[in-house]
Motif scaffolding. Structure first.
Motif, mmCIF file in Angstrom:
data_model
loop_
_atom_site.group_PDB
_atom_site.id
_atom_site.type_symbol
_atom_site.label_atom_id
_atom_site.label_comp_id
_atom_site.label_asym_id
_atom_site.label_seq_id
_atom_site.Cartn_x
_atom_site.Cartn_y
_atom_site.Cartn_z
ATOM 1 N N ALA A 77 0.834 -1.207 0.000
ATOM 2 C CA ALA A 77 0.000 0.000 0.000
ATOM 3 C C ALA A 77 0.866 1.254 0.000
ATOM 4 O O ALA A 77 0.559 2.241 -0.683
ATOM 5 N N TRP A 78 1.954 1.216 0.756
ATOM 6 C CA TRP A 78 2.875 2.364 0.793
ATOM 7 C C TRP A 78 3.512 2.580 -0.581
ATOM 8 O O TRP A 78 3.622 3.716 -1.056
ATOM 9 N N GLY A 79 3.922 1.512 -1.237
ATOM 10 C CA GLY A 79 4.535 1.631 -2.550
ATOM 11 C C GLY A 79 3.582 2.190 -3.595
ATOM 12 O O GLY A 79 3.976 3.021 -4.416
ATOM 13 N N VAL A 80 2.329 1.750 -3.569
ATOM 14 C CA VAL A 80 1.332 2.266 -4.513
ATOM 15 C C VAL A 80 1.134 3.761 -4.310
ATOM 16 O O VAL A 80 1.040 4.533 -5.277
ATOM 17 N N LEU A 81 1.090 4.177 -3.060
ATOM 18 C CA LEU A 81 0.891 5.601 -2.774
ATOM 19 C C LEU A 81 2.083 6.423 -3.259
ATOM 20 O O LEU A 81 1.912 7.551 -3.736
ATOM 21 N N GLN A 82 3.285 5.873 -3.173
ATOM 22 C CA GLN A 82 4.470 6.600 -3.641
ATOM 23 C C GLN A 82 4.385 6.902 -5.135
ATOM 24 O O GLN A 82 4.947 7.904 -5.605
ATOM 25 N N LEU A 83 3.690 6.066 -5.898
ATOM 26 C CA LEU A 83 3.614 6.243 -7.347
ATOM 27 C C LEU A 83 2.717 7.408 -7.751
ATOM 28 O O LEU A 83 2.906 7.981 -8.833
ATOM 29 N N VAL A 84 1.750 7.747 -6.927
ATOM 30 C CA VAL A 84 0.770 8.772 -7.327
ATOM 31 C C VAL A 84 0.771 9.990 -6.404
ATOM 32 O O VAL A 84 0.145 10.997 -6.741
ATOM 33 N N ALA A 85 1.454 9.914 -5.289
ATOM 34 C CA ALA A 85 1.348 10.984 -4.291
ATOM 35 C C ALA A 85 2.291 12.140 -4.605
ATOM 36 O O ALA A 85 3.380 11.938 -5.149
ATOM 37 N N PRO A 86 1.882 13.366 -4.261
ATOM 38 C CA PRO A 86 2.818 14.490 -4.319
ATOM 39 C C PRO A 86 3.857 14.340 -3.209
ATOM 40 O O PRO A 86 3.740 13.463 -2.343
ATOM 41 N N VAL A 87 4.859 15.201 -3.230
ATOM 42 C CA VAL A 87 5.974 15.057 -2.293
ATOM 43 C C VAL A 87 5.501 15.100 -0.848
ATOM 44 O O VAL A 87 5.942 14.296 -0.012
ATOM 45 N N SER A 88 4.592 16.013 -0.528
ATOM 46 C CA SER A 88 4.144 16.163 0.859
ATOM 47 C C SER A 88 3.456 14.903 1.358
ATOM 48 O O SER A 88 3.707 14.436 2.479
ATOM 49 N N LEU A 89 2.583 14.315 0.512
ATOM 50 C CA LEU A 89 1.871 13.114 0.912
ATOM 51 C C LEU A 89 2.812 11.914 0.969
ATOM 52 O O LEU A 89 2.683 11.058 1.855
ATOM 53 N N ALA A 90 3.749 11.841 0.043
ATOM 54 C CA ALA A 90 4.728 10.750 0.056
ATOM 55 C C ALA A 90 5.571 10.798 1.322
ATOM 56 O O ALA A 90 5.861 9.762 1.937
ATOM 57 N N THR A 91 5.957 12.002 1.737
ATOM 58 C CA THR A 91 6.749 12.152 2.961
ATOM 59 C C THR A 91 5.949 11.724 4.180
ATOM 60 O O THR A 91 6.454 11.026 5.069
ATOM 61 N N ALA A 92 4.686 12.128 4.235
ATOM 62 C CA ALA A 92 3.832 11.755 5.365
ATOM 63 C C ALA A 92 3.620 10.245 5.414
ATOM 64 O O ALA A 92 3.635 9.642 6.498
ATOM 65 N N SER A 93 3.443 9.615 4.249
ATOM 66 C CA SER A 93 3.231 8.166 4.229
ATOM 67 C C SER A 93 4.471 7.422 4.681
ATOM 68 O O SER A 93 4.374 6.362 5.326
ATOM 69 N N THR A 94 5.641 7.969 4.395
ATOM 70 C CA THR A 94 6.888 7.346 4.852
ATOM 71 C C THR A 94 7.003 7.428 6.369
ATOM 72 O O THR A 94 7.487 6.482 7.022
ATOM 73 N N ARG A 95 6.552 8.523 6.957
ATOM 74 C CA ARG A 95 6.556 8.629 8.424
ATOM 75 C C ARG A 95 5.620 7.594 9.038
ATOM 76 O O ARG A 95 5.927 7.013 10.092
ATOM 77 N N VAL A 96 4.467 7.372 8.404
ATOM 78 C CA VAL A 96 3.534 6.346 8.884
ATOM 79 C C VAL A 96 4.201 4.969 8.837
ATOM 80 O O VAL A 96 4.114 4.188 9.793
#
Length: 217
Positions: free
Chosen positions: A123-142
């Motif tokens: 799920a994290w990898g899929v989000l990295q493909l479509v997320a802007p930088v801010s959302l990708a950074t937040a998902s990495t913290r999660v």
């Protein structure tokens, strides 16, 4: 001579010539006017054609721009839906993984944490493909927080649920003497570990030996 013949001819046919000249001039005027109008009509037709071509080009360009705008809007809407779906799935898998990890503090690990972690990583990898930088950074913290909890559960989960089982026993009763000694040894080790005492490893060995006397655990 020839000039005299012409003069004689003009005198003899004067009346006819006077009658004919207006007709000739009128015809010449009509012919010349028609030619001028025809020339003007060609110019007007050419101008009209050029105007039509210009209008058609402008219309086609406007249609193309409108189509481009519509395509961009559709792409933006689709991307927004993809981001919402991916973020929602990350939250769902993170919660599911957290529930599995919390069970490791209450009972032995049954291996359920591995597939739950795999789903979270996907799920994290899929989000990295479509997320802007801010959302990708937040998902990495999660993800990092979930990994830290997983590490803690693996290091302390089993010890915690064993300790809770021991403390749940009526250790003051004679038949639970071994359990009482194990609880005391564990408490001593925890205190030594918290204080970073020099005899921490000695307390660790003593606690392990006391637990070995409890085969039911």
């Amino acid at each position: 001579g020839e000039d005299q013949c012409v003069i004689d001819f003009l005198k003899e046919h004067q009346a006819f010539i006077v009658w004919l000249l207006p007709i000739v001039f009128t015809f010449a005027g009509v012919w010349l006017g028609a030619k001028v109008q025809a020339g003007g009509g060609v110019a007007q037709a050419k101008a009209a054609k050029e105007a039509a071509e210009t209008a058609a080009t402008a219309t086609l360009q406007a249609v193309r721009e409108q189509a481009d705008h519509a395509a961009a809007a559709a792409h933006a809407a689709a991307l927004r839906e993809q981001r919402i779906s991916a973020a929602t799935n990350l939250i769902r898998t993170d919660r599911a993984f957290g529930r599995v990890l919390h069970t490791m503090f209450r009972e032995p690990d049954t291996g359920a944490s591995t597939p739950a972690y795999d789903e979270l990583i996907h799920a994290w990898g899929v989000l990295q493909l479509v997320a802007p930088v801010s959302l990708a950074t937040a998902s990495t913290r999660v993800l990092n927080a979930a990994q830290n909890l997983q590490r803690l559960a693996r290091q302390r989960g089993e010890a915690y649920w064993l300790y809770m089982r021991l403390t749940g026993v009526s250790v003051w009763r004679p038949e639970y003497e071994d359990a009482r000694r194990a609880v005391e040894a564990l408490d001593a080790f925890r205190a030594a570990h918290a204080a970073d005492a020099a005899n921490m490893m000695e307390m660790h060995d003593a606690a392990s030996a006391a637990l070995d006397q409890l085969p039911a655990l």
